[in-house]
Design a protein around this motif. Structure first.
Motif, PDB file in Angstrom:
ATOM      1  N   ARG A   1     -47.911 -72.788-114.381  1.00  0.00           N
ATOM      2  CA  ARG A   1     -47.922 -73.619-115.585  1.00  0.00           C
ATOM      3  C   ARG A   1     -49.305 -73.641-116.215  1.00  0.00           C
ATOM      4  O   ARG A   1     -49.451 -73.508-117.435  1.00  0.00           O
TER       5      ARG A   1
ATOM      6  N   ILE B   1     -50.056 -70.271-117.870  1.00  0.00           N
ATOM      7  CA  ILE B   1     -49.348 -70.091-119.147  1.00  0.00           C
ATOM      8  C   ILE B   1     -50.072 -70.876-120.244  1.00  0.00           C
ATOM      9  O   ILE B   1     -50.250 -70.388-121.364  1.00  0.00           O
TER      10      ILE B   1
ATOM     11  N   VAL C   1     -38.593 -68.114-117.824  1.00  0.00           N
ATOM     12  CA  VAL C   1     -39.831 -67.597-118.427  1.00  0.00           C
ATOM     13  C   VAL C   1     -40.210 -66.321-117.679  1.00  0.00           C
ATOM     14  O   VAL C   1     -40.252 -66.301-116.446  1.00  0.00           O
TER      15      VAL C   1
ATOM     16  N   CYS D   1     -37.878 -70.523-112.041  1.00  0.00           N
ATOM     17  CA  CYS D   1     -38.025 -71.163-113.364  1.00  0.00           C
ATOM     18  C   CYS D   1     -36.662 -71.409-114.019  1.00  0.00           C
ATOM     19  O   CYS D   1     -35.909 -70.472-114.255  1.00  0.00           O
ATOM     20  N   PRO D   2     -36.341 -72.670-114.328  1.00  0.00           N
ATOM     21  CA  PRO D   2     -35.028 -72.936-114.938  1.00  0.00           C
ATOM     22  C   PRO D   2     -34.919 -72.377-116.359  1.00  0.00           C
ATOM     23  O   PRO D   2     -33.822 -72.196-116.863  1.00  0.00           O
ATOM     24  N   ASN D   3     -36.060 -72.122-116.988  1.00  0.00           N
ATOM     25  CA  ASN D   3     -36.029 -71.620-118.372  1.00  0.00           C
ATOM     26  C   ASN D   3     -36.168 -70.094-118.443  1.00  0.00           C
ATOM     27  O   ASN D   3     -36.304 -69.540-119.517  1.00  0.00           O
TER      28      ASN D   3
ATOM     29  N   CYS E   1     -41.875 -71.884-122.041  1.00  0.00           N
ATOM     30  CA  CYS E   1     -42.228 -72.770-120.925  1.00  0.00           C
ATOM     31  C   CYS E   1     -42.242 -74.226-121.403  1.00  0.00           C
ATOM     32  O   CYS E   1     -42.903 -74.555-122.381  1.00  0.00           O
ATOM     33  N   VAL E   2     -41.502 -75.080-120.685  1.00  0.00           N
ATOM     34  CA  VAL E   2     -41.441 -76.493-121.066  1.00  0.00           C
ATOM     35  C   VAL E   2     -42.367 -77.344-120.195  1.00  0.00           C
ATOM     36  O   VAL E   2     -42.299 -78.564-120.217  1.00  0.00           O
ATOM     37  N   ALA E   3     -43.219 -76.668-119.437  1.00  0.00           N
ATOM     38  CA  ALA E   3     -44.230 -77.328-118.604  1.00  0.00           C
ATOM     39  C   ALA E   3     -43.625 -78.310-117.610  1.00  0.00           C
ATOM     40  O   ALA E   3     -44.225 -79.336-117.283  1.00  0.00           O
ATOM     41  N   CYS E   4     -42.410 -78.012-117.110  1.00  0.00           N
ATOM     42  CA  CYS E   4     -41.745 -78.924-116.175  1.00  0.00           C
ATOM     43  C   CYS E   4     -42.451 -78.962-114.820  1.00  0.00           C
ATOM     44  O   CYS E   4     -42.332 -79.926-114.073  1.00  0.00           O
ATOM     45  N   GLY E   5     -43.140 -77.888-114.470  1.00  0.00           N
ATOM     46  CA  GLY E   5     -43.898 -77.853-113.213  1.00  0.00           C
ATOM     47  C   GLY E   5     -43.077 -77.503-111.981  1.00  0.00           C
ATOM     48  O   GLY E   5     -43.595 -77.524-110.858  1.00  0.00           O
ATOM     49  N   LEU E   6     -41.805 -77.152-112.156  1.00  0.00           N
ATOM     50  CA  LEU E   6     -40.979 -76.818-110.989  1.00  0.00           C
ATOM     51  C   LEU E   6     -41.523 -75.619-110.227  1.00  0.00           C
ATOM     52  O   LEU E   6     -41.344 -75.479-109.028  1.00  0.00           O
ATOM     53  N   CYS E   7     -42.191 -74.729-110.947  1.00  0.00           N
ATOM     54  CA  CYS E   7     -42.731 -73.512-110.321  1.00  0.00           C
ATOM     55  C   CYS E   7     -43.997 -73.787-109.505  1.00  0.00           C
ATOM     56  O   CYS E   7     -44.329 -73.018-108.592  1.00  0.00           O
TER      57      CYS E   7
HETATM   58  S1  SF4 Z   1     -40.771 -73.635-114.068  1.00  0.00           S
HETATM   59 FE1  SF4 Z   1     -40.749 -72.376-115.944  1.00  0.00          FE
HETATM   60  S2  SF4 Z   1     -40.642 -73.856-117.619  1.00  0.00           S
HETATM   61 FE2  SF4 Z   1     -41.263 -75.013-115.787  1.00  0.00          FE
HETATM   62  S3  SF4 Z   1     -43.541 -74.999-115.832  1.00  0.00           S
HETATM   63 FE3  SF4 Z   1     -42.905 -73.238-114.607  1.00  0.00          FE
HETATM   64  S4  SF4 Z   1     -42.828 -71.534-116.068  1.00  0.00           S
HETATM   65 FE4  SF4 Z   1     -42.816 -73.420-117.281  1.00  0.00          FE
END
Ligand code: SF4
Ligand code: SF4
Length: 462
Positions: free
Chosen positions: A53, A56, A94, A90-92, A29-35
């Motif tokens: 976020r 996690i 996770v 989530c773009p990553n 998780c890069v903590a981008c906050g998109l979720c």
């Molecule tokens: S979208 Fe994915 S990477 Fe970004 S904060 Fe949420 S869990 Fe983390």
């Protein structure tokens, strides 16, 4: 999140293994906050700790030993609906579903000193007993159906509801969701339901635990539609609950035991039949079954076709049959040219259960199936990206968040002005139907396959 430095040898310590797994996955998780804006619990509480976020970060901190495992941590984990809307965006990539299950397993088996100092971290023994001794035992579940029927027909239910005897307890919430048990179906299922007309294949049927008591109509409709299209349906008696409730409450041992039992039941059946698919009618079960970790090991060994001199020992290995949601199976099924569906000139709103939308990614098939009904107007329910608040036993445990989410659905249904709401998950159906009844709205909540069976002329659904 930064990976945590944990000892690499954790083979003898399950808690350490869990902490390592959480730490590894959380580090993606890069903590981008998109979720965050997609999370229903965050949208209700507006607290970062109730967002994916934030959760996690908390899990990662607890796994590293930087944050104490206490009742507050357990509360933020418990407020997660396991809807996996976060995972879908989530773009990553996770794997939040895996993370939250691991976090709950960690909570359900805390070290002794944590248990002593934090009563809120404990998992109720009664709940564990119900999940293991009732839900995981199909014969006991089947025995509930005649009891519930008696409860409803004797007038006891009416008296209980009018008297307010149950007050505002969890039992009252559960009682409010008991569906009308319309017929005393035999407590046992036949091992096989033969195809009608031209045979087109063999499939297995997964019954589930709640559905075999509360949604027999959908199971009967599934048998009817499959048989009419030419599919023979096999129902192994050794199958059991899918284990989703156990897995999502951190009881990994019980979940794994149920998984083994189901894989054995269907692998044994498949060995003699070469099943085309194993059908599920509740997307909550389907999601759990589709993620069985031992499933890929179930290889089918079949005799090779006879070419040249036979030794009798030639075999080929093939993948096991897929667990498929009934709508997805019917989208690719043959035999539609041999059946006739009566027109239904009404609007049907379609609810997309989180497990169908975010885990199985199979929502489109429900629309496709319903669009087979002549003159039906099939429309998505507004707000389908948000959970209805049922989420297994969430509606019993997190009543305020669950009620707020249900209210949104009822509002959307009021605005939608339809006669029917089609949904592919029994838990969502019971929860939303309760909300509609309490709001005085006469919208029928129905599984897509039941509506199809009715339009195909299934007599008992008339
Ligand atoms: S979208 Fe994915 S990477 Fe970004 S904060 Fe949420 S869990 Fe983390
Ligand atoms: S699973 Fe659902 S409720 Fe839980 S963090 Fe993700 S989006 Fe929020």
């Amino acid at each position: 999140m930064k990976p945590v430095d944990l000892p690499s040898d954790f083979s003898s310590d399950p808690l350490l293994r869990l902490r390592r797994e959480i730490s590894d996955e959380a580090s993606q998780c890069v903590a981008c906050g998109l979720c965050v804006p997609h999370c229903p619990s965050y949208r209700v509480t507006l607290s970062e700790a109730d967002s994916p976020r934030g959760r996690i970060a908390l899990m990662s901190g607890v796994a590293a030993g930087c944050i104490p495992m206490n009742a507050r941590f357990a509360l933020h984990m418990d407020r997660c609906l396991t809807c996996r809307a976060c995972e879908a965006v989530c773009p990553n990539h996770v794997r939040f579903g895996q993370l939250i299950d691991d976090a709950r397993e960690m909570i359900s088996s805390p070290p002794l000193e944590v248990r002593r100092n934090n009563p809120g971290v404990r998992v109720s023994r009664f709940r564990k007993w119900v999940e293991r001794e009732l839900i995981a035992q199909p014969s006991r579940i089947d025995a509930l159906r005649p009891l519930l029927r008696f409860y409803q027909r004797s007038g006891l239910q009416e008296w209980v509801r009018k008297s307010g005897l149950l007050g505002k307890t969890k039992l009252a919430l559960l009682e409010a969701q008991v569906p009308f048990i319309d017929k005393p179906r035999s407590s046992s299922w036949s091992p096989v339901y033969p195809a009608v007309g031209k045979p087109r294949g063999e499939v297995g049927l997964f019954l589930g635990c709640v559905a075999r008591v509360a949604d027999v109509t959908t199971l009967d409709a599934t048998l009817f539609v499959l048989n009419q299209l030419g599919y023979t349906v096999h129902v192994p008696s050794a199958q059991t609950c899918c284990g989703a409730l156990h897995r999502h409450r951190g009881d990994a041992d019980a979940a794994e035991q149920l998984e083994r039992q189901n894989v054995q039941a269907f692998a044994g059946l498949d060995a003699g039949l070469d099943l085309g698919a194993i059908i599920t009618t509740a997307s909550g079960c389907g999601a759990q079954l589709s993620e069985y970790s031992s499933f890929p090991d179930w290889q089918r060994t079949t005799r090779a076709p006879a070419v040249g001199p036979q030794t009798g020992s030639e075999t080929t290995k093939r993948s096991p049959p897929k667990f498929l949601d009934i709508s997805e199976f019917l989208a690719g099924a043959e035999g539609w040219e041999d059946v006739r569906l009566q027109p239904l000139p009404y609007k049907i709103l379609v609810h997309e259960p989180c497990t169908l939308r975010n885990v199985l990614r199979a929502s489109a098939y429900a629309y496709k199936l319903l669009e087979r009904i002549p003159q039906a107007q099939v429309v998505p329910l507004a707000g389908n990206d948000q959970c209805c608040g049922a989420a297994g036993t969430y509606f019993l445990d997190q009543t305020e968040i669950s009620a707020a989410l249900l209210e949104d659905k009822v509002t959307a249904l009021k605005a939608g002005q339809a006669c029917y709401l089609a949904t592919s998950n029994v838990g969502c159906a019971l929860h939303i139907a309760t909300g509609l009844r309490q709001a005085g709205l006469g919208i029928e909540v129905i599984h897509p396959v039941t509506l199809i069976a009715r339009q195909m002329g299934m007599q008992s659904l008339k």
